[in-house]
Design a protein around this motif. Sequence first.
Motif, PDB file in Angstrom:
ATOM      1  N   GLU B  44       0.824  -1.267  -0.272  1.00  0.00           N
ATOM      2  CA  GLU B  44       0.022   0.275   0.562  1.00  0.00           C
ATOM      3  C   GLU B  44       0.910   1.103   0.071  1.00  0.00           C
ATOM      4  OE1 GLU B  44      -2.993   2.420   3.331  1.00  0.00           O
ATOM      5  OE2 GLU B  44      -1.878   0.248   3.285  1.00  0.00           O
ATOM      6  N   ALA B  45       0.309   2.313  -0.856  1.00  0.00           N
ATOM      7  CA  ALA B  45       0.978   3.234  -0.992  1.00  0.00           C
ATOM      8  C   ALA B  45       0.688   3.869   0.664  1.00  0.00           C
ATOM      9  CB  ALA B  45       0.473   3.963  -2.045  1.00  0.00           C
ATOM     10  N   ARG B  46       2.202   4.796   0.935  1.00  0.00           N
ATOM     11  CA  ARG B  46       2.176   5.597   2.580  1.00  0.00           C
ATOM     12  C   ARG B  46       3.052   6.598   2.066  1.00  0.00           C
ATOM     13  NH1 ARG B  46       2.838   1.523   7.559  1.00  0.00           N
ATOM     14  NH2 ARG B  46       1.477   3.082   8.513  1.00  0.00           N
ATOM     15  N   TYR B  47       2.682   8.084   3.036  1.00  0.00           N
ATOM     16  CA  TYR B  47       3.344   8.611   3.067  1.00  0.00           C
ATOM     17  C   TYR B  47       5.036   8.032   3.594  1.00  0.00           C
ATOM     18  CZ  TYR B  47       0.285  12.076   1.712  1.00  0.00           C
ATOM     19  OH  TYR B  47      -1.080  12.893   0.183  1.00  0.00           O
ATOM     20  N   SER B  48       5.777   9.022   3.753  1.00  0.00           N
ATOM     21  CA  SER B  48       7.260   8.548   4.345  1.00  0.00           C
ATOM     22  C   SER B  48       6.873   8.828   6.035  1.00  0.00           C
ATOM     23  CB  SER B  48       8.661   9.256   4.072  1.00  0.00           C
ATOM     24  OG  SER B  48       8.843   9.376   2.566  1.00  0.00           O
ATOM     25  N   PHE B  49       6.362   9.796   6.237  1.00  0.00           N
ATOM     26  CA  PHE B  49       6.097  10.431   6.935  1.00  0.00           C
ATOM     27  C   PHE B  49       5.293   9.364   8.180  1.00  0.00           C
ATOM     28  CE2 PHE B  49       2.706  12.124   9.988  1.00  0.00           C
ATOM     29  CZ  PHE B  49       3.246  12.763  11.141  1.00  0.00           C
ATOM     30  N   GLU B  50       4.678   8.734   7.822  1.00  0.00           N
ATOM     31  CA  GLU B  50       3.288   8.059   8.565  1.00  0.00           C
ATOM     32  C   GLU B  50       4.556   6.210   8.831  1.00  0.00           C
ATOM     33  OE1 GLU B  50      -0.508   8.601   6.029  1.00  0.00           O
ATOM     34  OE2 GLU B  50       0.256   6.984   5.179  1.00  0.00           O
ATOM     35  N   VAL B  51       5.797   6.616   7.660  1.00  0.00           N
ATOM     36  CA  VAL B  51       6.355   4.994   7.794  1.00  0.00           C
ATOM     37  C   VAL B  51       6.888   5.428   8.630  1.00  0.00           C
ATOM     38  CG1 VAL B  51       7.660   3.366   6.581  1.00  0.00           C
ATOM     39  CG2 VAL B  51       5.762   4.712   5.686  1.00  0.00           C
ATOM     40  N   LEU B  52       7.363   6.311   8.809  1.00  0.00           N
ATOM     41  CA  LEU B  52       8.168   7.114  10.590  1.00  0.00           C
ATOM     42  C   LEU B  52       7.950   6.965  11.819  1.00  0.00           C
ATOM     43  CD1 LEU B  52      10.858   9.795   8.993  1.00  0.00           C
ATOM     44  CD2 LEU B  52      11.166   7.369   9.290  1.00  0.00           C
ATOM     45  N   ARG B  53       6.623   6.930  11.373  1.00  0.00           N
ATOM     46  CA  ARG B  53       6.258   7.570  12.797  1.00  0.00           C
ATOM     47  C   ARG B  53       5.483   6.133  12.794  1.00  0.00           C
ATOM     48  NH1 ARG B  53      -0.048   9.416  11.953  1.00  0.00           N
ATOM     49  NH2 ARG B  53       0.549   7.205  11.077  1.00  0.00           N
ATOM     50  N   ASP B  54       5.688   4.645  12.575  1.00  0.00           N
ATOM     51  CA  ASP B  54       4.866   3.573  12.951  1.00  0.00           C
ATOM     52  C   ASP B  54       6.295   3.153  13.562  1.00  0.00           C
ATOM     53  OD1 ASP B  54       2.790   3.916  11.800  1.00  0.00           O
ATOM     54  OD2 ASP B  54       2.037   2.805  10.357  1.00  0.00           O
ATOM     55  N   PHE B  55       7.286   3.554  11.827  1.00  0.00           N
ATOM     56  CA  PHE B  55       8.836   2.980  13.235  1.00  0.00           C
ATOM     57  C   PHE B  55       8.843   3.115  14.641  1.00  0.00           C
ATOM     58  CE2 PHE B  55      13.173   3.796  13.325  1.00  0.00           C
ATOM     59  CZ  PHE B  55      13.894   2.790  13.547  1.00  0.00           C
ATOM     60  N   PHE B  56       9.021   4.190  14.663  1.00  0.00           N
ATOM     61  CA  PHE B  56       9.677   4.830  15.671  1.00  0.00           C
ATOM     62  C   PHE B  56       8.343   4.637  17.322  1.00  0.00           C
ATOM     63  CE2 PHE B  56      11.740   8.677  13.686  1.00  0.00           C
ATOM     64  CZ  PHE B  56      12.557   8.255  13.878  1.00  0.00           C
ATOM     65  N   TYR B  57       7.214   4.433  16.526  1.00  0.00           N
ATOM     66  CA  TYR B  57       5.989   3.394  17.473  1.00  0.00           C
ATOM     67  C   TYR B  57       6.648   2.164  18.076  1.00  0.00           C
ATOM     68  CZ  TYR B  57       1.611   0.524  19.079  1.00  0.00           C
ATOM     69  OH  TYR B  57       0.497   0.695  19.732  1.00  0.00           O
TER      70      TYR B  57
END
Lengths: 349, 242
Positions: B44-57
């Motif tokens: 699924e296409a996602r914003y880099s911001f969302e990916v990073l946010r999940d990573f830090f989560y």
Amino acid sequence: MIEVRGLTRYYGDFPAVRDVSFNIGENVIVGFLGLNGAGKSTVLKVLGGLLMPSAGTVKFQGIDALDAPDSLRKKIGYLPEDPPLYKEMRVQEFLTWCGEIKGMDSASVSKRLPKVIELCDLKSVQDRIIGELSHGFKKRVGIAQAIIHQPDLVILDEPISGLDPVQIVEMRKVLKSLKSECTVLISSHILSEISQTCDRILVLHGGQIVAEGSEKELSDKLSRAPRVELVLRGDQDAAQKVADAFESVTSVKFTALQGDLFRAVVNLESDDREELVAQLIGAGLGLRAMSEDQSGELEDVFLGLTNAPDGTAGRLEAKPAKESEAVEDEASEPTDDADTAESDEEDES
Amino acid sequence: MRGMLLVTKRELGSYFNSIWGYIVAAVILMIDGLFFNAFSMTEEARYSFEVLRDFFYFSFGTTTIAAILLTMRLVAEEKQTNTIVLLDASPLADWQIIGGKYLSAFTFLAILILATFYMPLLVMVNGKVSMGHIFAGYLGLMLVGSSTTAIGTFASTLSRSQLVSAVIGGVITVFLLISWLLAKVAEPPLDDVLSYMSLFDKHFRTTFMEGRINTKDVVFYLSVSFAFLTMATRFFAARRWK
């Protein structure tokens, strides 16, 4: 050098050490002798600055241990019964680290290390991992960590426990060699060890000092009435009559042997054995052998002072009643080894 | 300070010379990698911001777990093996011993956190990464790591059992994680206190996780670290009197 006054140490409600006072000078080896749970380790831990006293004062070189505990520990080396070693480290690396945490700079440690390794005979294992060493070598590494910083006082708790006879002899040499550079305090319940190594002995029992002095002084304290064992031939009744009539005989016990031979164990109030023998012979008895019970050895002194249940306790005089009570008190503790209980309580905390 | 660093040096050596440090590092990096693969590298296409946010989560979670696992042995193991005597008999002050141990665990944890840096860089392949977000996120993880390491150090002073220490450290950490939930059912002013104490919800979720740095959160994490290290030192010092 060390001045202890009224030292008391509780573990919870249990008084492991009660009102202990003594002085120790420089360059002597002093032994703390006592049964398990006598309070030896507690006294040594307080002297080493590992525990604080519940009451009383401990002064080292005139400085109260409570005033500057951290700086005093720089002058003290301590080795518990089980050597505290980081088993994953190598001997040299470990000793260097120990020297540094005790306030030495790297250059001083490098200079001191070869001497300590030589003194403790660790040359052959200096590059080995501690966990792979034998118990004897681990003990030596333990001593080495205690002396690496050239302390004025070295405290060794049961330094020879678990060592084989050869290692004991070697350890004795190490202990004696330490005397030239510092005061050494050792604890043990092995009497021969204390008597062979120490200049002075403090006997602890029930958390109190029950005697102190050299081995000879302690032996002299034991003023025991003579006890004579005789092997006689003849009529046992005649021997009984002589014993009854003899003023200094306090008790006599006969044991029948082969034929008309019998053994008599006689306790005398004073040493009148020649007169006793003369009277027995005069009564028509034949004397086959006479021996004297060995008195005044350190083991007897120790057993007497600590009122150990071997039947010798009653032969001592000047034994305070409260010490007997202390034995009972201690025996009623959940563990018969207060030193173990102490560390357990400590660890639980 | 030298004494503290000597303790740190030895403790760090024990992490690197024992299998435990490597096991914790391997497990944490593996979990981090699996989570990153599962949640961030999706079709699924996602914003880099969302990916990073999940990573830090999820990195928040793995950081707290790693801190508890790394600290549980700090003092408890020394008590268990009786090597605590070496420190007890040394002229080191109690704060130097505790500080040194804390610093070693935190240093190891920091290396572990930084070892995940390849994951945000992977986002660069297909996206536009904000370096500010990465910096804020990692700063947050370091601060969370500092707090949980201090909690674990404190827990380790309470018992001679590493397992018990880990449980105590875990319970304290979980309490601070779910305190925002408790705040919802608590009466004022306790609800405010509980809400403020929340390690994640109040101080990480809406700030560091999303690439923002708030001084109040920095102060919070540093205060938690300081408070638990002070308590650890007090409890550690009490052993000489017990």
